[in-house]
Design a protein around this motif. Structure first.
Motif, PDB file in Angstrom:
ATOM      1  N   SER A  10       0.818  -1.206   0.000  1.00 46.90           N
ATOM      2  CA  SER A  10       0.000   0.000   0.000  1.00 46.90           C
ATOM      3  C   SER A  10       0.857   1.264   0.000  1.00 46.90           C
ATOM      4  CB  SER A  10      -0.932  -0.020   1.219  1.00 46.90           C
ATOM      5  OG  SER A  10      -1.668   1.162   1.302  1.00 46.90           O
ATOM      6  N   ALA A  11       1.904   1.270   0.808  1.00 47.75           N
ATOM      7  CA  ALA A  11       2.778   2.438   0.907  1.00 47.75           C
ATOM      8  C   ALA A  11       3.526   2.687  -0.401  1.00 47.75           C
ATOM      9  CB  ALA A  11       3.767   2.255   2.054  1.00 47.75           C
ATOM     10  N   VAL A  12       4.023   1.629  -1.025  1.00 43.00           N
ATOM     11  CA  VAL A  12       4.723   1.764  -2.309  1.00 43.00           C
ATOM     12  C   VAL A  12       3.770   2.306  -3.369  1.00 43.00           C
ATOM     13  CG1 VAL A  12       5.761   0.451  -4.207  1.00 43.00           C
ATOM     14  CG2 VAL A  12       6.497   0.046  -1.855  1.00 43.00           C
ATOM     15  N   GLN A  13       2.574   1.774  -3.404  1.00 46.31           N
ATOM     16  CA  GLN A  13       1.597   2.217  -4.396  1.00 46.31           C
ATOM     17  C   GLN A  13       1.223   3.681  -4.187  1.00 46.31           C
ATOM     18  OE1 GLN A  13      -1.448  -0.762  -3.939  1.00 46.31           O
ATOM     19  NE2 GLN A  13      -0.083  -2.371  -4.664  1.00 46.31           N
ATOM     20  N   GLU A  14       0.970   4.067  -2.949  1.00 48.05           N
ATOM     21  CA  GLU A  14       0.643   5.461  -2.647  1.00 48.05           C
ATOM     22  C   GLU A  14       1.781   6.387  -3.081  1.00 48.05           C
ATOM     23  OE1 GLU A  14      -0.671   8.186   1.199  1.00 48.05           O
ATOM     24  OE2 GLU A  14       0.714   6.491   1.525  1.00 48.05           O
ATOM     25  N   LEU A  15       3.011   6.005  -2.760  1.00 45.75           N
ATOM     26  CA  LEU A  15       4.168   6.841  -3.080  1.00 45.75           C
ATOM     27  C   LEU A  15       4.379   6.948  -4.589  1.00 45.75           C
ATOM     28  CD1 LEU A  15       6.595   8.529  -2.245  1.00 45.75           C
ATOM     29  CD2 LEU A  15       7.874   6.391  -1.914  1.00 45.75           C
ATOM     30  N   LEU A  16       4.377   5.825  -5.287  1.00 45.76           N
ATOM     31  CA  LEU A  16       4.586   5.866  -6.735  1.00 45.76           C
ATOM     32  C   LEU A  16       3.508   6.678  -7.442  1.00 45.76           C
ATOM     33  CD1 LEU A  16       5.751   2.217  -7.466  1.00 45.76           C
ATOM     34  CD2 LEU A  16       7.115   4.302  -7.735  1.00 45.76           C
ATOM     35  N   LEU A  17       2.262   6.473  -7.068  1.00 44.89           N
ATOM     36  CA  LEU A  17       1.171   7.225  -7.701  1.00 44.89           C
ATOM     37  C   LEU A  17       1.283   8.722  -7.410  1.00 44.89           C
ATOM     38  CD1 LEU A  17      -1.758   4.716  -7.125  1.00 44.89           C
ATOM     39  CD2 LEU A  17      -0.577   5.218  -9.292  1.00 44.89           C
ATOM     40  N   ALA A  18       1.696   9.088  -6.201  1.00 48.44           N
ATOM     41  CA  ALA A  18       1.873  10.499  -5.857  1.00 48.44           C
ATOM     42  C   ALA A  18       3.028  11.108  -6.650  1.00 48.44           C
ATOM     43  CB  ALA A  18       2.113  10.655  -4.354  1.00 48.44           C
ATOM     44  N   MET A  19       4.124  10.359  -6.796  1.00 50.56           N
ATOM     45  CA  MET A  19       5.264  10.844  -7.566  1.00 50.56           C
ATOM     46  C   MET A  19       4.895  11.042  -9.030  1.00 50.56           C
ATOM     47  SD  MET A  19       8.252   8.469  -5.830  1.00 50.56           S
ATOM     48  CE  MET A  19       9.636   9.166  -6.743  1.00 50.56           C
ATOM     49  N   MET A  20       4.142  10.096  -9.577  1.00 50.18           N
ATOM     50  CA  MET A  20       3.718  10.194 -10.972  1.00 50.18           C
ATOM     51  C   MET A  20       2.766  11.373 -11.169  1.00 50.18           C
ATOM     52  SD  MET A  20       3.282   6.136 -11.793  1.00 50.18           S
ATOM     53  CE  MET A  20       2.478   6.429 -13.358  1.00 50.18           C
ATOM     54  N   ALA A  21       1.804  11.533 -10.286  1.00 49.79           N
ATOM     55  CA  ALA A  21       0.835  12.625 -10.406  1.00 49.79           C
ATOM     56  C   ALA A  21       1.516  13.984 -10.293  1.00 49.79           C
ATOM     57  CB  ALA A  21      -0.252  12.483  -9.346  1.00 49.79           C
ATOM     58  N   ALA A  22       2.399  14.138  -9.332  1.00 47.53           N
ATOM     59  CA  ALA A  22       3.065  15.420  -9.100  1.00 47.53           C
ATOM     60  C   ALA A  22       3.957  15.836 -10.264  1.00 47.53           C
ATOM     61  CB  ALA A  22       3.885  15.357  -7.817  1.00 47.53           C
ATOM     62  N   ASN A  23       4.404  14.845 -11.048  1.00 50.53           N
ATOM     63  CA  ASN A  23       5.322  15.124 -12.150  1.00 50.53           C
ATOM     64  C   ASN A  23       4.715  14.805 -13.518  1.00 50.53           C
ATOM     65  OD1 ASN A  23       7.963  15.952 -10.785  1.00 50.53           O
ATOM     66  ND2 ASN A  23       7.296  14.167  -9.605  1.00 50.53           N
ATOM     67  N   SER A  24       3.393  14.632 -13.548  1.00 49.28           N
ATOM     68  CA  SER A  24       2.651  14.373 -14.790  1.00 49.28           C
ATOM     69  C   SER A  24       3.243  13.218 -15.599  1.00 49.28           C
ATOM     70  CB  SER A  24       2.589  15.637 -15.655  1.00 49.28           C
ATOM     71  OG  SER A  24       1.972  16.686 -14.950  1.00 49.28           O
ATOM     72  N   LEU A  25       3.502  12.101 -14.921  1.00 50.31           N
ATOM     73  CA  LEU A  25       4.087  10.933 -15.574  1.00 50.31           C
ATOM     74  C   LEU A  25       3.048   9.847 -15.817  1.00 50.31           C
ATOM     75  CD1 LEU A  25       7.345  10.470 -13.462  1.00 50.31           C
ATOM     76  CD2 LEU A  25       7.152  11.482 -15.745  1.00 50.31           C
ATOM     77  N   LYS A  26       3.258   9.120 -16.896  1.00 53.99           N
ATOM     78  CA  LYS A  26       2.527   7.892 -17.170  1.00 53.99           C
ATOM     79  C   LYS A  26       3.527   6.744 -17.017  1.00 53.99           C
ATOM     80  CE  LYS A  26       1.544   9.093 -21.361  1.00 53.99           C
ATOM     81  NZ  LYS A  26       2.155  10.332 -21.739  1.00 53.99           N
ATOM     82  N   ILE A  27       3.036   5.548 -16.851  1.00 55.94           N
ATOM     83  CA  ILE A  27       3.933   4.395 -16.688  1.00 55.94           C
ATOM     84  C   ILE A  27       4.887   4.294 -17.877  1.00 55.94           C
ATOM     85  CG2 ILE A  27       4.010   1.875 -16.602  1.00 55.94           C
ATOM     86  CD1 ILE A  27       2.336   2.022 -14.294  1.00 55.94           C
ATOM     87  N   GLU A  28       4.408   4.620 -19.075  1.00 55.69           N
ATOM     88  CA  GLU A  28       5.247   4.530 -20.270  1.00 55.69           C
ATOM     89  C   GLU A  28       6.438   5.489 -20.226  1.00 55.69           C
ATOM     90  OE1 GLU A  28       1.617   5.689 -21.086  1.00 55.69           O
ATOM     91  OE2 GLU A  28       1.442   3.708 -20.174  1.00 55.69           O
ATOM     92  N   ASP A  29       6.360   6.530 -19.411  1.00 58.71           N
ATOM     93  CA  ASP A  29       7.450   7.510 -19.283  1.00 58.71           C
ATOM     94  C   ASP A  29       8.570   7.014 -18.366  1.00 58.71           C
ATOM     95  OD1 ASP A  29       5.927   9.382 -20.778  1.00 58.71           O
ATOM     96  OD2 ASP A  29       4.938  10.100 -18.946  1.00 58.71           O
ATOM     97  N   ILE A  30       8.287   5.979 -17.601  1.00 56.66           N
ATOM     98  CA  ILE A  30       9.232   5.525 -16.578  1.00 56.66           C
ATOM     99  C   ILE A  30      10.195   4.499 -17.170  1.00 56.66           C
ATOM    100  CG2 ILE A  30       9.451   4.382 -14.340  1.00 56.66           C
ATOM    101  CD1 ILE A  30       6.769   5.726 -13.615  1.00 56.66           C
ATOM    102  N   ILE A  31      11.478   4.797 -17.033  1.00 60.49           N
ATOM    103  CA  ILE A  31      12.534   3.938 -17.565  1.00 60.49           C
ATOM    104  C   ILE A  31      12.858   2.817 -16.588  1.00 60.49           C
ATOM    105  CG2 ILE A  31      14.970   3.894 -18.254  1.00 60.49           C
ATOM    106  CD1 ILE A  31      14.471   6.912 -19.105  1.00 60.49           C
ATOM    107  N   SER A  32      13.040   3.164 -15.314  1.00 62.47           N
ATOM    108  CA  SER A  32      13.332   2.171 -14.282  1.00 62.47           C
ATOM    109  C   SER A  32      13.047   2.777 -12.910  1.00 62.47           C
ATOM    110  CB  SER A  32      14.785   1.701 -14.358  1.00 62.47           C
ATOM    111  OG  SER A  32      15.665   2.760 -14.070  1.00 62.47           O
ATOM    112  N   VAL A  33      12.950   1.891 -11.923  1.00 64.68           N
ATOM    113  CA  VAL A  33      12.671   2.327 -10.550  1.00 64.68           C
ATOM    114  C   VAL A  33      13.579   1.555  -9.592  1.00 64.68           C
ATOM    115  CG1 VAL A  33      10.928   2.555  -8.736  1.00 64.68           C
ATOM    116  CG2 VAL A  33      10.241   2.743 -11.139  1.00 64.68           C
ATOM    117  N   ILE A  34      14.225   2.296  -8.705  1.00 64.51           N
ATOM    118  CA  ILE A  34      14.996   1.682  -7.621  1.00 64.51           C
ATOM    119  C   ILE A  34      14.186   1.866  -6.345  1.00 64.51           C
ATOM    120  CG2 ILE A  34      17.111   1.759  -6.250  1.00 64.51           C
ATOM    121  CD1 ILE A  34      18.500   2.915  -8.766  1.00 64.51           C
ATOM    122  N   LEU A  35      13.974   0.779  -5.630  1.00 61.65           N
ATOM    123  CA  LEU A  35      13.238   0.806  -4.366  1.00 61.65           C
ATOM    124  C   LEU A  35      14.146   0.260  -3.276  1.00 61.65           C
ATOM    125  CD1 LEU A  35      11.016  -0.789  -6.616  1.00 61.65           C
ATOM    126  CD2 LEU A  35       9.635   0.466  -4.991  1.00 61.65           C
TER     127      LEU A  35
END
Length: 118
Positions: free
Chosen positions: A20-45
């Motif tokens: 839940s925390a990862v999902q909340e954080l990723l969605l907030a980061m994407m929304a704040a920066n107007s990103l779609k999943i297709e814009d994301i190259i990679s993610v380090i967690l």
């Protein structure tokens, strides 16, 4: 290409809380920066050593990151460091300048970066 940072603190070491925390954080980061999943190259967690009930990347896959390269790691176990923290770094294609990027810090993790926390 830009990198966007974020972090959150979870209430407890449980599979559902971590996802839940990862999902909340990723969605907030994407929304704040107007990103779609297709814009994301990679993610380090990363997660603090006290979070071992689940892989943070599993939570990301549940919201559409199945084809995105994800890398998980454990943070150093520094005495006195904030507990139950998940950190994220998104590498993405964006037209935003470095000064327009919004880094997201949620819950208790706001204290980690008071200089850039929204």
């Amino acid at each position: 290409m830009r990198a966007i940072r974020g972090a959150t603190q979870v209430r407890e070491n449980s599979e559902s809380e971590i996802a839940s925390a990862v999902q909340e954080l990723l969605l907030a980061m994407m929304a704040a920066n107007s990103l779609k999943i297709e814009d994301i190259i990679s993610v380090i967690l990363t997660s603090t050593p006290d979070l071992n009930a689940a892989f943070p990347a599993s939570g990301a896959r549940e919201i559409g990151f199945q084809a995105t390269p994800l890398l998980g790691a454990v943070e150093l176990d520094v005495p006195g460091a904030l507990e139950r923290v998940i950190r994220v770094m998104i590498h993405c294609d964006t037209e935003l300048s470095i000064s327009e990027i919004t880094h997201i810090y949620l819950h208790g993790a706001v204290s980690l970066r008071l200089d850039i926390a929204q």
